[in-house]
Design an enzyme around this catalytic site. Structure first.
Site, PDB file in Angstrom:
ATOM      1  N   GLN A 242       0.319   4.574  -1.238  1.00 60.02           N
ATOM      2  CA  GLN A 242      -0.202   5.905  -0.907  1.00 60.02           C
ATOM      3  C   GLN A 242      -0.284   6.059   0.612  1.00 60.02           C
ATOM      4  OE1 GLN A 242      -4.197   6.805  -2.260  1.00 60.02           O
ATOM      5  NE2 GLN A 242      -3.819   8.990  -2.334  1.00 60.02           N
TER       6      GLN A 242
ATOM      7  N   GLY B 191     -10.573   0.315   2.044  1.00 60.29           N
ATOM      8  CA  GLY B 191     -11.639  -0.319   1.275  1.00 60.29           C
ATOM      9  C   GLY B 191     -11.117  -0.644  -0.111  1.00 60.29           C
ATOM     10  N   GLY B 192     -10.484   0.359  -0.712  1.00 54.07           N
ATOM     11  CA  GLY B 192      -9.940   0.159  -2.044  1.00 54.07           C
ATOM     12  C   GLY B 192      -8.791   1.094  -2.297  1.00 54.07           C
TER      13      GLY B 192
ATOM     14  N   PRO C 106      -5.762  -2.516   4.714  1.00 51.31           N
ATOM     15  CA  PRO C 106      -6.217  -1.470   5.638  1.00 51.31           C
ATOM     16  C   PRO C 106      -7.244  -0.495   5.050  1.00 51.31           C
ATOM     17  CG  PRO C 106      -4.017  -0.961   4.822  1.00 51.31           C
ATOM     18  CD  PRO C 106      -4.358  -2.334   4.311  1.00 51.31           C
TER      19      PRO C 106
ATOM     20  N   HIS D 127     -15.913   4.164  -7.144  1.00 58.64           N
ATOM     21  CA  HIS D 127     -14.973   5.154  -6.619  1.00 58.64           C
ATOM     22  C   HIS D 127     -13.558   4.910  -7.151  1.00 58.64           C
ATOM     23  CE1 HIS D 127     -13.326   7.928  -3.510  1.00 58.64           C
ATOM     24  NE2 HIS D 127     -12.282   7.111  -3.577  1.00 58.64           N
ATOM     25  N   GLU D 128     -13.084   3.692  -7.007  1.00 55.57           N
ATOM     26  CA  GLU D 128     -11.707   3.416  -7.443  1.00 55.57           C
ATOM     27  C   GLU D 128     -11.576   3.562  -8.966  1.00 55.57           C
ATOM     28  OE1 GLU D 128      -9.852   3.615  -5.048  1.00 55.57           O
ATOM     29  OE2 GLU D 128     -11.229   3.045  -3.449  1.00 55.57           O
TER      30      GLU D 128
ATOM     31  N   ASP E 104      -1.205  11.252   6.223  1.00 59.18           N
ATOM     32  CA  ASP E 104      -2.352  10.480   6.684  1.00 59.18           C
ATOM     33  C   ASP E 104      -3.345  11.344   7.471  1.00 59.18           C
ATOM     34  OD1 ASP E 104      -3.005   7.681   6.481  1.00 59.18           O
ATOM     35  OD2 ASP E 104      -3.039   7.670   8.672  1.00 59.18           O
TER      36      ASP E 104
ATOM     37  N   GLN F 297       0.892  -1.171   0.000  1.00 59.26           N
ATOM     38  CA  GLN F 297       0.000   0.000   0.000  1.00 59.26           C
ATOM     39  C   GLN F 297       0.920   1.207   0.000  1.00 59.26           C
ATOM     40  OE1 GLN F 297      -3.189   0.915  -0.378  1.00 59.26           O
ATOM     41  NE2 GLN F 297      -2.475   3.005  -0.095  1.00 59.26           N
TER      42      GLN F 297
ATOM     43  N   TYR G 233     -12.872  14.263   0.908  1.00 60.19           N
ATOM     44  CA  TYR G 233     -13.841  13.444   0.170  1.00 60.19           C
ATOM     45  C   TYR G 233     -15.191  14.161   0.029  1.00 60.19           C
ATOM     46  CZ  TYR G 233     -10.789   9.334   0.672  1.00 60.19           C
ATOM     47  OH  TYR G 233      -9.745   8.455   0.594  1.00 60.19           O
TER      48      TYR G 233
ATOM     49  N   ARG H 265      -9.435  -3.518   8.108  1.00 52.58           N
ATOM     50  CA  ARG H 265      -9.820  -2.295   7.400  1.00 52.58           C
ATOM     51  C   ARG H 265     -10.025  -1.165   8.407  1.00 52.58           C
ATOM     52  NH1 ARG H 265     -15.166  -1.949   3.523  1.00 52.58           N
ATOM     53  NH2 ARG H 265     -14.937   0.247   2.930  1.00 52.58           N
TER      54      ARG H 265
ATOM     55  N   HIS I 263     -11.116   7.126  -9.998  1.00 55.48           N
ATOM     56  CA  HIS I 263      -9.743   7.606  -9.831  1.00 55.48           C
ATOM     57  C   HIS I 263      -8.905   7.428 -11.109  1.00 55.48           C
ATOM     58  CE1 HIS I 263      -9.126   8.976  -5.752  1.00 55.48           C
ATOM     59  NE2 HIS I 263      -9.605   7.875  -5.206  1.00 55.48           N
TER      60      HIS I 263
ATOM     61  N   GLU J 233      -9.542  13.228  -4.189  1.00 50.42           N
ATOM     62  CA  GLU J 233     -10.673  12.510  -3.584  1.00 50.42           C
ATOM     63  C   GLU J 233     -12.026  13.198  -3.771  1.00 50.42           C
ATOM     64  OE1 GLU J 233     -10.437   9.508  -2.806  1.00 50.42           O
ATOM     65  OE2 GLU J 233      -8.263   9.266  -2.595  1.00 50.42           O
TER      66      GLU J 233
ATOM     67  N   GLU K 286      -6.696   2.712  -5.766  1.00 53.27           N
ATOM     68  CA  GLU K 286      -6.836   2.864  -7.217  1.00 53.27           C
ATOM     69  C   GLU K 286      -5.561   2.578  -8.005  1.00 53.27           C
ATOM     70  OE1 GLU K 286      -6.864   5.195  -4.844  1.00 53.27           O
ATOM     71  OE2 GLU K 286      -6.064   7.113  -5.521  1.00 53.27           O
TER      72      GLU K 286
HETATM   73  N1  BES Z   1      -6.869   6.460  -2.554  1.00 55.37           N
HETATM   74  C1  BES Z   1      -7.782   6.147  -1.534  1.00 55.37           C
HETATM   75  C2  BES Z   1      -7.150   5.444  -0.357  1.00 55.37           C
HETATM   76  C3  BES Z   1      -6.007   6.209   0.296  1.00 55.37           C
HETATM   77  C4  BES Z   1      -6.007   7.579   0.409  1.00 55.37           C
HETATM   78  C5  BES Z   1      -4.948   5.496   0.805  1.00 55.37           C
HETATM   79  C6  BES Z   1      -4.923   8.241   0.998  1.00 55.37           C
HETATM   80  C7  BES Z   1      -3.875   6.145   1.402  1.00 55.37           C
HETATM   81  C8  BES Z   1      -3.858   7.527   1.494  1.00 55.37           C
HETATM   82  C9  BES Z   1      -8.932   5.299  -2.047  1.00 55.37           C
HETATM   83  O1  BES Z   1      -9.367   5.676  -3.318  1.00 55.37           O
HETATM   84  C10 BES Z   1     -10.105   5.517  -1.151  1.00 55.37           C
HETATM   85  O2  BES Z   1     -10.558   6.625  -1.079  1.00 55.37           O
HETATM   86  N2  BES Z   1     -10.581   4.470  -0.516  1.00 55.37           N
HETATM   87  C11 BES Z   1     -11.759   4.529   0.308  1.00 55.37           C
HETATM   88  C12 BES Z   1     -12.916   4.103  -0.544  1.00 55.37           C
HETATM   89  C13 BES Z   1     -14.190   4.800  -0.345  1.00 55.37           C
HETATM   90  C14 BES Z   1     -14.158   6.276  -0.266  1.00 55.37           C
HETATM   91  C15 BES Z   1     -15.202   4.348  -1.378  1.00 55.37           C
HETATM   92  C16 BES Z   1     -11.572   3.556   1.448  1.00 55.37           C
HETATM   93  O3  BES Z   1     -10.608   2.806   1.441  1.00 55.37           O
HETATM   94  O4  BES Z   1     -12.390   3.532   2.360  1.00 55.37           O
HETATM   95 ZN    ZN Z   2     -10.341   7.578  -3.237  1.00 55.59          ZN
END
Ligand code: BES
Ligand code: ZN
Length: 626
Positions: free
Chosen positions: A163, A290-291, A288, A317-318, A398, A161, A406, A579, A321, A340, A293
């Site tokens: 990002q 949900g998704g 850790p 969502h993904e 973070d 992971q 978002y 998660r 991106h 986001e 990208e």
């Molecule tokens: N890119 C993000 C996850 C992320 C952001 C990881 C910043 C590390 C640092 C991913 O697209 C995301 O937003 N995931 C969300 C999904 C949800 C908003 C549908 C998640 O994991 O909950």
């Molecule tokens: Zn996202």
């Protein structure tokens, strides 16, 4: 009303200011040779040591061997570089890497690893000149590398992971979202596993454990990704497919069967998909997020496999991106809302196109509630963190991972849509993605662009109020209102049930989809008695739901109501699933209600299987020390 949900407030509440000095700020004033170098002049990234004005990477050739026994990746990263005429050195970001040898155009050179700073790790620097073309770094990752999670057992699995700034824990890189490069890779993994990357991917396991990859489109380092495990591939459409372990592949193929429809809907909205294929990899439950990208291959938690395709908005969502974030990328983590916020807006539009306005407005209502709760929470701690444009210097990026980027981002864009009209806004967005494809965007440049092509009159500017949204606290007065008749009916049913005028048996639970059930459970009064939860469970079998979002809301309320029959399920849930969006509110609910000892006992069992992203947050929340 329940207390705040903390759905995204993961690091914000727990933020630490580290007090380190800024780095990478002053740029040598030399003649930039390429567009790549020119791009870099625009925004300073406080989370990278690299100085792309002087020397910047353009292509990576990664040759790696993955060893599960030692939990080490041994690799050579060879980069093509472009340098300014008077360049003296190149700088990479590294965290916990052991650097063995560094070569410039084939010649070994001395290198320097600077002191490690909180969050951002170490600068790796060595001499180059205006004529240097290629650098090569032999190195090993640490078994504790922050990006990596090694799953042990009969079915070993490794995933990354990267990002926001964890790519540097497994590849030395110029780890700044504004720096893009193409890549190719050769990876050796144990026989019986498949390797997958954010690149061209295999669809079957190789006999010898060797895999080759190419990514011909330029990406930033936070989109570098690797997964290794015993997975299978199943095609679900002309450009789409799923990867999962054998036990889950059927379920995954069913759950994500509509991926091609989502892709077509997305292209109809904002232009051609740029990455050829869109596949999805179902990761172990310790993932850790949900998704994530990762280009060409979204990484996803298995907790969205509900059996009824009800949690597919995460895929929307993904997928979104692939335009907002992967094509047009936030220049720094202070501009994270550009990734986001646009993605949530795009996600909602895909959901509306494929499943109808009814469904997308339910989602928007839930997102509004999450946003209002989180604005309240952050306003008490650090009101500046409710601005869209963030100030994360000397902090962990973070900390910016809150509902502000978002959902405030989403409502801001929805406000612009309201003001200019949908058709105009859609053509603006389509042009925005096309014009800035494969490049970076920062908040100030976005404002300039918006003013020059869309908000071209004082009336329009006044109606939107950019300052209030981007640089102001909380939720501006002109925030669009959402209304969902279905959610209103849930609220009425809840009020009736709480007042005793609606019997448990008369709740329309079985007619409700996941969003309605989630709304009901998450808005139960904190003081709801355990007896009343028992009534709900007896009538509707809530504790055996296959929908993890519903289960999560139920478990959180169970903790707050001290409903003991749920505690066994609570423990298995927390031990199996990593998660963070689920973990933070559940552990926090235990802390809030004097059940810290229970939280500690469960965490002691669960912690070894969590990813560093999750342990980082939980260690702080629970004041954990080993
Ligand atoms: N890119 C993000 C996850 C992320 C952001 C990881 C910043 C590390 C640092 C991913 O697209 C995301 O937003 N995931 C969300 C999904 C949800 C908003 C549908 C998640 O994991 O909950
Ligand atoms: Zn996202």
């Amino acid at each position: 009303m329940n207390t705040m949900r903390l759905s995204f407030l993961l690091g914000g509440v727990l933020a630490l200011a580290a007090g380190l000095s800024s780095c990478g700020g002053e740029a040598p004033a030399d003649s930039a040779k390429t567009q790549a170098i020119l791009d870099m002049k625009r925004a300073t990234d406080h989370h990278s040591y690299s100085r792309p004005e002087e020397a910047v990477v353009t292509h990576l050739n990664w040759n790696a061997a993955v060893d599960f026994d030692t939990r080490v990746i041994t690799a050579t990263a060879t980069y093509d570089i472009e340098t300014a005429a008077d360049a003296e050195r190149i700088i990479f970001d590294c965290t916990d890497l052991t650097i063995q040898t560094v070569r410039v155009d084939g010649e070994a050179v001395d290198f320097e690893l600077g002191p490690a700073q909180p969050f951002i790790g170490q600068p790796l620097s060595f001499p180059v000149s205006g004529d240097s073309r290629q650098v090569s770094i032999d190195y090993q990752s640490s078994p504790e590398a922050g990006a990596l999670l090694w799953v042990e057992g009969d079915n070993p699995f490794l995933f990354t992971q990267s990002q926001a700034i964890l790519a540097r824990t497994w590849i030395p890189c110029q780890d700044s979202p504004g720096i893009r490069f193409t890549y190719e890779a050769h990876v050796d993994v144990p026989q019986g596993t498949m390797a997958l990357m954010s690149a061209t991917n295999p669809t079957a396991q190789s006999a010898d454990g060797h895999y080759d990859f190419r990514m011909d489109q330029k990406i930033p380092s936070y989109l570098l990704a690797l997964a290794v495990g015993n997975v299978e591939f199943r095609s679900v459409g002309a450009h789409t497919g799923v990867y999962a372990v054998p036990e889950l592949i059927e379920a995954a193929a069913y759950e994500f069967a509509e991926m091609e429809d989502l892709l077509v809907a997305a292209e109809n909205l904002y232009g051609k998909y740029a990455w050829e294929r869109y596949d999805l990899l179902v990761l172990p439950p310790a993932f850790p997020f949900g998704g994530m990208e990762n280009p060409r291959l979204t990484f996803a938690t298995p907790t969205i496999i509900a059996g009824d395709r009800s949690l597919v908005s995460l895929v929307a969502h993904e997928l979104a991106h692939s335009w907002s974030g992967n094509l047009v990328t936030n220049a720094t983590w202070d501009d994270f809302w550009l990734n986001e916020g646009f993605t949530v807006y795009f996600e909602q539009r895909i959901m509306e196109a494929v499943y109808g306005r009814d469904v997308s407005e339910m989602l928007a209502t839930l997102s509004y509630q999450g946003l209002v709760d989180e604005v309240d929470a952050i306003m008490d701690l650090n009101p500046d963190d409710t601005h869209l444009k963030l100030h994360l210097q000397n902090r962990d990026p973070d900390d910016g991972l809150t509902a502000i980027a978002y959902d405030k981002g989403y409502f801001f864009l929805r406000r612009i849509e309201e003001v200019v009209g949908r058709e105009t806004f859609d053509s603006f967005l389509k042009t925005y993605f096309a014009t800035h494809a494969f490049s970076v965007m920062d908040t100030d440049r976005f404002i300039d662009y918006l003013k020059s092509v869309l908000l071209t009159s004082d009336e329009l500017l006044a109606a939107v109020d950019l300052d209030a949204w981007i640089f102001g606290p909380g939720l501006p007065e002109n925030c669009p209102t959402v209304s969902s008749a279905r959610i209103e009916r849930v609220d009425a049913a809840l009020a009736g049930w709480e007042a005793g005028t609606t019997a448990t048996r008369d709740l329309p639970w079985n007619d409700w989809v996941y969003q309605e059930r989630y709304r009901f459970l998450s808005n139960l009064d904190d003081g709801t008695s355990p007896e009343r939860l028992a009534e709900l469970d007896a009538a509707w079998g809530i504790s055996t739901t296959g929908n993890n979002e519903v289960l999560f809301a139920w478990l959180e309320q169970s903790i707050r109501s001290q409903y003991q029959p749920s505690y066994e399920r609570l423990e298995t849930f927390l031990v199996e699933i990593g998660r963070r969006k689920f973990l933070t509110p559940l552990y926090k609910a235990m802390v809030d209600t004097d059940q810290k000892a229970l939280a500690d006992a469960i965490y002691a069992k669960a912690r070894p299987s969590y990813h560093s992203v999750s342990t980082g947050t939980m260690d702080e929340l629970l004041a954990w020390s080993e």
